[in-house]
Enzyme design. Sequence first.
Site, PDB file in Angstrom:
ATOM      1  N   GLY A  41       0.656  -0.879  -0.594  1.00 44.05           N
ATOM      2  CA  GLY A  41      -0.007  -0.318  -0.124  1.00 44.05           C
ATOM      3  C   GLY A  41       1.482   1.348  -0.078  1.00 44.05           C
ATOM      4  N   VAL A  47       2.083   2.768   2.663  1.00 43.77           N
ATOM      5  CA  VAL A  47       3.872   3.142   2.934  1.00 43.77           C
ATOM      6  C   VAL A  47       4.811   2.144   2.874  1.00 43.77           C
ATOM      7  CG1 VAL A  47       4.707   3.166   5.732  1.00 43.77           C
ATOM      8  CG2 VAL A  47       2.819   4.288   5.205  1.00 43.77           C
ATOM      9  N   ASP A  49       2.378  -8.794  -0.347  1.00 45.46           N
ATOM     10  CA  ASP A  49       0.670  -8.211   0.197  1.00 45.46           C
ATOM     11  C   ASP A  49       0.277  -9.512  -0.606  1.00 45.46           C
ATOM     12  OD1 ASP A  49      -2.439  -6.568  -0.203  1.00 45.46           O
ATOM     13  OD2 ASP A  49      -0.026  -4.819  -0.063  1.00 45.46           O
ATOM     14  N   ASN A  98      -5.732  -6.085  13.950  1.00 50.65           N
ATOM     15  CA  ASN A  98      -4.697  -5.871  12.551  1.00 50.65           C
ATOM     16  C   ASN A  98      -3.263  -6.308  12.959  1.00 50.65           C
ATOM     17  OD1 ASN A  98      -4.877  -3.555  10.507  1.00 50.65           O
ATOM     18  ND2 ASN A  98      -4.156  -2.287  11.710  1.00 50.65           N
ATOM     19  N   VAL A 143       5.808  -1.127  10.919  1.00 45.50           N
ATOM     20  CA  VAL A 143       5.208  -0.023  11.101  1.00 45.50           C
ATOM     21  C   VAL A 143       3.601   0.006  11.876  1.00 45.50           C
ATOM     22  CG1 VAL A 143       4.733   1.339   9.187  1.00 45.50           C
ATOM     23  CG2 VAL A 143       6.434   0.424   9.163  1.00 45.50           C
ATOM     24  N   ASN A 192       0.197   0.239  13.061  1.00 47.62           N
ATOM     25  CA  ASN A 192      -0.790   0.376  13.848  1.00 47.62           C
ATOM     26  C   ASN A 192      -1.562  -0.287  14.538  1.00 47.62           C
ATOM     27  OD1 ASN A 192       0.471   3.197  14.218  1.00 47.62           O
ATOM     28  ND2 ASN A 192      -1.256   4.012  12.900  1.00 47.62           N
ATOM     29  N   HIS A 223       3.224   6.300  20.242  1.00 48.43           N
ATOM     30  CA  HIS A 223       2.505   7.124  18.636  1.00 48.43           C
ATOM     31  C   HIS A 223       1.752   7.526  19.070  1.00 48.43           C
ATOM     32  CE1 HIS A 223       3.820   7.983  15.051  1.00 48.43           C
ATOM     33  NE2 HIS A 223       2.347   7.285  14.056  1.00 48.43           N
TER      34      HIS A 223
HETATM   35  N1  LIG Z   1       4.460   3.698  12.596  1.00 51.82           N
HETATM   36  C1  LIG Z   1       3.446   4.952  12.283  1.00 51.82           C
HETATM   37  O1  LIG Z   1       3.830   6.189  12.530  1.00 51.82           O
HETATM   38  C2  LIG Z   1       2.915   4.688  10.892  1.00 51.82           C
HETATM   39  C3  LIG Z   1       2.523   6.083  10.051  1.00 51.82           C
HETATM   40  C4  LIG Z   1       2.294   5.207   8.533  1.00 51.82           C
HETATM   41  C5  LIG Z   1       1.234   4.927   8.776  1.00 51.82           C
HETATM   42  N2  LIG Z   1       1.381   3.346   9.821  1.00 51.82           N
HETATM   43  C6  LIG Z   1       0.112   2.272   9.795  1.00 51.82           C
HETATM   44  O2  LIG Z   1       0.720   1.839   8.617  1.00 51.82           O
HETATM   45  C7  LIG Z   1      -0.466   1.114   7.855  1.00 51.82           C
HETATM   46  C8  LIG Z   1      -0.300   0.704   6.448  1.00 51.82           C
HETATM   47  O3  LIG Z   1      -0.836   2.235   6.228  1.00 51.82           O
HETATM   48  P1  LIG Z   1      -0.357   2.284   4.635  1.00 51.82           P
HETATM   49  O4  LIG Z   1      -1.108   4.243   4.121  1.00 51.82           O
HETATM   50  O5  LIG Z   1       0.057   1.830   3.918  1.00 51.82           O
HETATM   51  O6  LIG Z   1      -1.997   1.855   4.347  1.00 51.82           O
HETATM   52  P2  LIG Z   1      -2.315   0.495   3.377  1.00 51.82           P
HETATM   53  O7  LIG Z   1      -4.450   0.262   3.820  1.00 51.82           O
HETATM   54  O8  LIG Z   1      -1.893   2.166   1.357  1.00 51.82           O
HETATM   55  O9  LIG Z   1      -1.612  -0.213   2.951  1.00 51.82           O
HETATM   56  C9  LIG Z   1      -1.801  -1.406   3.523  1.00 51.82           C
HETATM   57  C10 LIG Z   1      -1.594  -2.306   2.572  1.00 51.82           C
HETATM   58  O10 LIG Z   1      -1.769  -3.902   3.619  1.00 51.82           O
HETATM   59  C11 LIG Z   1      -2.028  -4.909   3.271  1.00 51.82           C
HETATM   60  N3  LIG Z   1      -2.148  -6.183   3.265  1.00 51.82           N
HETATM   61  C12 LIG Z   1      -3.576  -6.454   4.147  1.00 51.82           C
HETATM   62  N4  LIG Z   1      -3.153  -7.274   5.185  1.00 51.82           N
HETATM   63  C13 LIG Z   1      -2.722  -7.992   4.895  1.00 51.82           C
HETATM   64  C14 LIG Z   1      -1.220  -9.719   4.651  1.00 51.82           C
HETATM   65  N5  LIG Z   1      -2.411 -10.307   5.152  1.00 51.82           N
HETATM   66  N6  LIG Z   1      -0.407  -9.335   4.313  1.00 51.82           N
HETATM   67  C15 LIG Z   1       0.145  -8.692   3.353  1.00 51.82           C
HETATM   68  N7  LIG Z   1      -0.711  -7.903   3.123  1.00 51.82           N
HETATM   69  C16 LIG Z   1      -1.086  -7.104   4.034  1.00 51.82           C
HETATM   70  C17 LIG Z   1      -3.501  -4.824   1.411  1.00 51.82           C
HETATM   71  O11 LIG Z   1      -4.056  -5.191   0.696  1.00 51.82           O
HETATM   72  C18 LIG Z   1      -2.675  -2.942   2.091  1.00 51.82           C
HETATM   73  O12 LIG Z   1      -2.493  -2.772   0.192  1.00 51.82           O
HETATM   74  C19 LIG Z   1      -1.418   1.214   8.521  1.00 51.82           C
HETATM   75  O13 LIG Z   1      -1.483   0.639   9.592  1.00 51.82           O
HETATM   76  C20 LIG Z   1      -1.378   2.443   8.862  1.00 51.82           C
HETATM   77  O14 LIG Z   1      -1.846   3.060  10.445  1.00 51.82           O
HETATM   78  C21 LIG Z   1       1.700   3.515  11.089  1.00 51.82           C
END
Ligand SMILES: NC(=O)c1ccc[n+]([C@@H]2O[C@H](COP(=O)([O-])OP(=O)(O)OC[C@H]3O[C@@H](n4cnc5c(N)ncnc54)[C@H](O)[C@@H]3O)[C@@H](O)[C@H]2O)c1
Length: 312
Positions: free
Chosen positions: A11, A13, A33, A95, A118, A120, A175
């Site tokens: 996705g 990130v 993915d 999650n 990463v 959340n 965080h």
């Molecule tokens: N720690 C931090 O500071 C921080 C910062 C930004 C985002 N995040 C978190 O990072 C995560 C991803 O954010 P994003 O914007 O990339 O989201 P996104 O929805 O763009 O991407 C998430 C991806 O995970 C994939 N996915 C779901 N289940 C899966 C599995 N079992 N195996 C493999 N892939 C799987 C989805 O198909 C999707 O492509 C979220 O939980 C977000 O809250 C954390």
Amino acid sequence: MNRKVTVVGSGNVGATAAQRLVDMELADVVVIDILEGVPQGKGLDMAQAGPIVGSDAHSIGTNDYAETAGSDVVIITAGFPRKPGMSRDDLLLKNAEIVRTVTRNVMQHSKNPILIVVTNPLDAMCHVALQESGLPPNRVIGMAGILDSARFRAFIAMELEVSVENTHAFVLGGHGDTMVPLPRYSTVAGIPITELMDQATIDRLVDRTRNGGAEIVSLLKSGSAYYAPSAAAVEMAEAILKDKKKIVPCAAYLRGEYGIRDLYVGVPVKLGAGGVEQIVEVKLTADEKAALARSADAVRELVDVLQSRASV
Ligand SMILES: NC(=O)c1ccc[n+]([C@@H]2O[C@H](COP(=O)([O-])OP(=O)(O)OC[C@H]3O[C@@H](n4cnc5c(N)ncnc54)[C@H](O)[C@@H]3O)[C@@H](O)[C@H]2O)c1
């Protein structure tokens, strides 16, 4: 390349982190993915940027964990953001299940990787990855503090009209809402910001930093920040791959440091080839200690929910 990084989640990130890794020629990159075609397409697209950006790092996308075999570092971004009507606990459990499955699959193919979490809610997801992987805590690390402190640094640089490179920021704790910025340890060219700005300005920047994620979500309307988060995860991967022994704030497993035991909390650590090679302890005032304890309590609450559900 002789190093390999897997990015789980293609996705916002995950794909941006993968692109940065390839562009910086830090390692060969595998993006995985559950979506079919998306990681493959993005991996191929990144490979085709190689000749232009001058990178010989290989990148592929896949749905098959066999392709992740022998990874040195695994960045876990798989998961979902909170949707309307979903409670914090619902997101936590959803999650947690994803991070559990992903970690199990990764560990079947890589013997001793370093996991950068990463997804959340970050600090709680680190506990899930630690438990499921069986790795020692120094090899399971959460990304949050670099992002929070980068936001603080960006705001300090904007306010004082100085280069971001001159800024350093010191942020402890969980965080987001419960982060504990330490202005007296935050500097511009070595000068504490407490000598460069009045308290009201510092409070305004701290507040904006605390709400940094929410500010971007409200502007984007759907999805959350990913340029700075991916840059932060890649800074961690680089420190590990190059054994830089870089002092950066990360979510690390504390065993008595800062008076906190058996919990992931954001603290400064030394990051090198061994993952977290040292937890850096600094003296805190009574107020700072209390704020860190509050932040740790918020993490403990989520971990307790996970553990109570696991034992049902
Ligand atoms: N720690 C931090 O500071 C921080 C910062 C930004 C985002 N995040 C978190 O990072 C995560 C991803 O954010 P994003 O914007 O990339 O989201 P996104 O929805 O763009 O991407 C998430 C991806 O995970 C994939 N996915 C779901 N289940 C899966 C599995 N079992 N195996 C493999 N892939 C799987 C989805 O198909 C999707 O492509 C979220 O939980 C977000 O809250 C954390």
